[in-house]
Design a protein around this motif. Structure first.
Motif, PDB file in Angstrom:
ATOM      1  N   LYS A  38     -11.684  10.382  47.150  1.00  0.00           N
ATOM      2  CA  LYS A  38     -11.676   9.051  46.530  1.00  0.00           C
ATOM      3  C   LYS A  38     -10.325   8.360  46.756  1.00  0.00           C
ATOM      4  O   LYS A  38     -10.272   7.184  47.109  1.00  0.00           O
ATOM      5  N   LEU A  42      -9.468   4.867  48.744  1.00  0.00           N
ATOM      6  CA  LEU A  42      -8.774   3.739  48.127  1.00  0.00           C
ATOM      7  C   LEU A  42      -7.553   3.307  48.936  1.00  0.00           C
ATOM      8  O   LEU A  42      -7.211   2.128  48.957  1.00  0.00           O
ATOM      9  N   THR A  43      -6.913   4.264  49.587  1.00  0.00           N
ATOM     10  CA  THR A  43      -5.711   3.925  50.346  1.00  0.00           C
ATOM     11  C   THR A  43      -6.020   3.376  51.740  1.00  0.00           C
ATOM     12  O   THR A  43      -5.097   3.144  52.523  1.00  0.00           O
ATOM     13  N   ASP A  45      -8.134   0.676  51.723  1.00  0.00           N
ATOM     14  CA  ASP A  45      -8.530  -0.684  51.341  1.00  0.00           C
ATOM     15  C   ASP A  45      -7.402  -1.661  51.681  1.00  0.00           C
ATOM     16  O   ASP A  45      -6.220  -1.351  51.550  1.00  0.00           O
ATOM     17  N   TYR A  48      -4.755  -2.293  49.125  1.00  0.00           N
ATOM     18  CA  TYR A  48      -3.717  -1.265  49.066  1.00  0.00           C
ATOM     19  C   TYR A  48      -2.740  -1.436  50.233  1.00  0.00           C
ATOM     20  O   TYR A  48      -1.533  -1.350  50.058  1.00  0.00           O
ATOM     21  N   TYR A  62     -11.563  -3.563  44.101  1.00  0.00           N
ATOM     22  CA  TYR A  62     -10.571  -2.519  44.371  1.00  0.00           C
ATOM     23  C   TYR A  62      -9.904  -2.075  43.070  1.00  0.00           C
ATOM     24  O   TYR A  62      -9.770  -0.871  42.823  1.00  0.00           O
ATOM     25  N   GLU A  65     -12.200   0.073  41.107  1.00  0.00           N
ATOM     26  CA  GLU A  65     -12.281   1.408  41.703  1.00  0.00           C
ATOM     27  C   GLU A  65     -11.027   2.234  41.377  1.00  0.00           C
ATOM     28  O   GLU A  65     -11.127   3.420  41.069  1.00  0.00           O
ATOM     29  N   VAL A  66      -9.873   1.600  41.445  1.00  0.00           N
ATOM     30  CA  VAL A  66      -8.621   2.303  41.111  1.00  0.00           C
ATOM     31  C   VAL A  66      -8.634   2.700  39.639  1.00  0.00           C
ATOM     32  O   VAL A  66      -8.221   3.806  39.276  1.00  0.00           O
TER      33      VAL A  66
END
Length: 129
Positions: A38, A42-43, A45, A48, A62, A65-66
């Motif tokens: 996960k 996210l990193t 995106d 980010y 985003y 999600e974070v």
């Protein structure tokens, strides 16, 4: 015919009376830890990768999600409490400043995204992935 019916009733009536119920306990499969997966997702995106230039309004998903990842980290890795607090602060700032309505980059919303990216980087390095 009557004898057959009586025999069937006796057999059916006796079914299950002396059986012990079977108790099935579900087990959890031990699959891979999804937290590093996960965090890796996210990193990648854009919010980010380029938080200073992205539209805060476009980063709303985003941030959600974070936030979900932050909750999972808090539950699964209590040893990272300080890091999850550092991640929670910019999420809260983003939400309380109504950044989901700000289309242009800049100001406190962009700063929240920048801080979120830095905190996420720190957490990812500790969790692995």
């Amino acid at each position: 015919m009557r004898a057959i019916l009586i025999a069937l009733l006796l057999v059916v009536g006796g079914c299950g009376s002396s059986e012990t119920p079977v108790k099935v306990t579900p087990t959890r499969s031990t699959g891979p830890d999804v937290l590093p997966i996960k965090l890796k997702a996210l990193t990648t995106d854009q919010c980010y990768l380029a938080p200073a230039t992205e539209s805060p309004k476009g980063c709303q998903k985003y941030v959600t999600e974070v936030s979900g990842a932050e909750g999972n980290i808090r539950k699964r890795r209590p040893d990272l409490a300080a890091n999850t607090t550092a991640l929670e602060r910019p999420i809260t700032a983003f939400r309380t400043t109504n950044c989901q309505d700000q289309a242009a980059a800049g100001g406190p919303c962009t700063q929240a995204l920048v801080d979120m990216a830095a905190a996420l980087t720190a957490v990812k390095s500790l969790v692995g992935g």
